[in-house]
Motif scaffolding. Sequence first.
Motif, mmCIF file in Angstrom:
data_model
loop_
_atom_site.group_PDB
_atom_site.id
_atom_site.type_symbol
_atom_site.label_atom_id
_atom_site.label_comp_id
_atom_site.label_asym_id
_atom_site.label_seq_id
_atom_site.Cartn_x
_atom_site.Cartn_y
_atom_site.Cartn_z
ATOM 1 N N LEU A 155 82.291 77.124 -89.181
ATOM 2 C CA LEU A 155 81.272 77.723 -88.785
ATOM 3 C C LEU A 155 80.401 78.363 -89.888
ATOM 4 O O LEU A 155 79.127 78.692 -89.816
ATOM 5 C CB LEU A 155 81.422 78.461 -87.346
ATOM 6 N N ILE B 28 75.410 73.036 -84.795
ATOM 7 C CA ILE B 28 76.795 72.843 -85.073
ATOM 8 C C ILE B 28 76.952 71.479 -85.447
ATOM 9 O O ILE B 28 76.652 70.488 -84.326
ATOM 10 C CB ILE B 28 77.583 73.285 -83.978
ATOM 11 N N THR C 157 82.196 69.319 -86.450
ATOM 12 C CA THR C 157 82.779 70.561 -86.243
ATOM 13 C C THR C 157 82.799 70.948 -84.658
ATOM 14 O O THR C 157 83.661 71.509 -84.105
ATOM 15 C CB THR C 157 81.742 71.776 -86.963
ATOM 16 N N ALA C 158 81.700 70.443 -83.998
ATOM 17 C CA ALA C 158 81.572 70.847 -82.359
ATOM 18 C C ALA C 158 82.795 69.945 -82.128
ATOM 19 O O ALA C 158 83.518 70.540 -80.854
ATOM 20 C CB ALA C 158 80.307 70.013 -82.005
ATOM 21 N N LEU D 34 79.508 72.312 -75.674
ATOM 22 C CA LEU D 34 80.270 71.560 -76.450
ATOM 23 C C LEU D 34 80.910 70.418 -75.475
ATOM 24 O O LEU D 34 80.951 70.465 -74.398
ATOM 25 C CB LEU D 34 81.703 72.337 -76.711
ATOM 26 N N ASN E 39 75.914 68.226 -77.611
ATOM 27 C CA ASN E 39 76.933 68.804 -78.058
ATOM 28 C C ASN E 39 76.561 69.289 -79.441
ATOM 29 O O ASN E 39 76.201 68.984 -80.357
ATOM 30 C CB ASN E 39 77.743 67.558 -78.503
ATOM 31 N N GLY E 40 77.117 70.549 -79.337
ATOM 32 C CA GLY E 40 76.857 71.656 -80.637
ATOM 33 C C GLY E 40 75.672 72.309 -80.543
ATOM 34 O O GLY E 40 75.286 72.795 -81.537
ATOM 35 N N SER E 41 75.177 72.489 -79.435
ATOM 36 C CA SER E 41 73.783 73.106 -79.263
ATOM 37 C C SER E 41 73.790 74.497 -78.811
ATOM 38 O O SER E 41 75.024 75.145 -78.360
ATOM 39 C CB SER E 41 73.052 72.285 -78.229
#
Length: 217
Positions: A4, A30, A34-35, A146, A178-180
């Motif tokens: 991150l 992200i 990573t997410a 996520l 995802n990752g937002s």
Amino acid sequence: MDKLKNIDVGSIKWKSIKDEGLDLEYCVPIPISTAKNIFMELENTLEYFTGDLAKIKVFGKVHPLPRQQVAFGDPGITYKYSGITVPALPWPAPVLALREFLLAIKGIKYDFVLVNKYRDGNDHMGEHRDNEPDLDPEYPIASISLGQERTFVLKHRDARKSGKDKRVMPTVKINLENGSVLMMNPPTNEFWYHSLPTRKKLLGARINLTFRKMKIK
């Protein structure tokens, strides 16, 4: 979680979504890998509330919460909503890392987070506004998603009225990836209700973290 810190916050592209009384910012900063790692770490470490804290009061009746939930925050913080007083447990490392990430991209140090896990498309969240008196209305609510992509629906309060007071206003729908990160800026929660409707065909799980700034007592 060190990944991150490697994200170039200056390169994040925000999408602005505005309407009458509505002020949202959305981005997907992200990376997918990573997410996925963060999701799995949360899956392996978080324990969700049980008993009375896993229930909700709607129109005076108590129902099982249609999702799993836990809360973290600074010492002494509690959050009251729908007749429930939620205690803030000590920050776990992966959630703390996400708080630091928000500090890096938005300059806001949040002191409380509500974590909701939607086990599949049957789990949902009904229409409501995050306008509880414990919240500091001058700060945005930051939502990190996520896992399974889900549709976030917002409806103006006047569109929910009946009779001559009802206004024809289109709903706003956002697919939370995802990752937002979604920023709900003031005065959004004063005028707009939001929900996460049931999507029975979706089998994947989603973990959502809504970071909030509480009033200093």
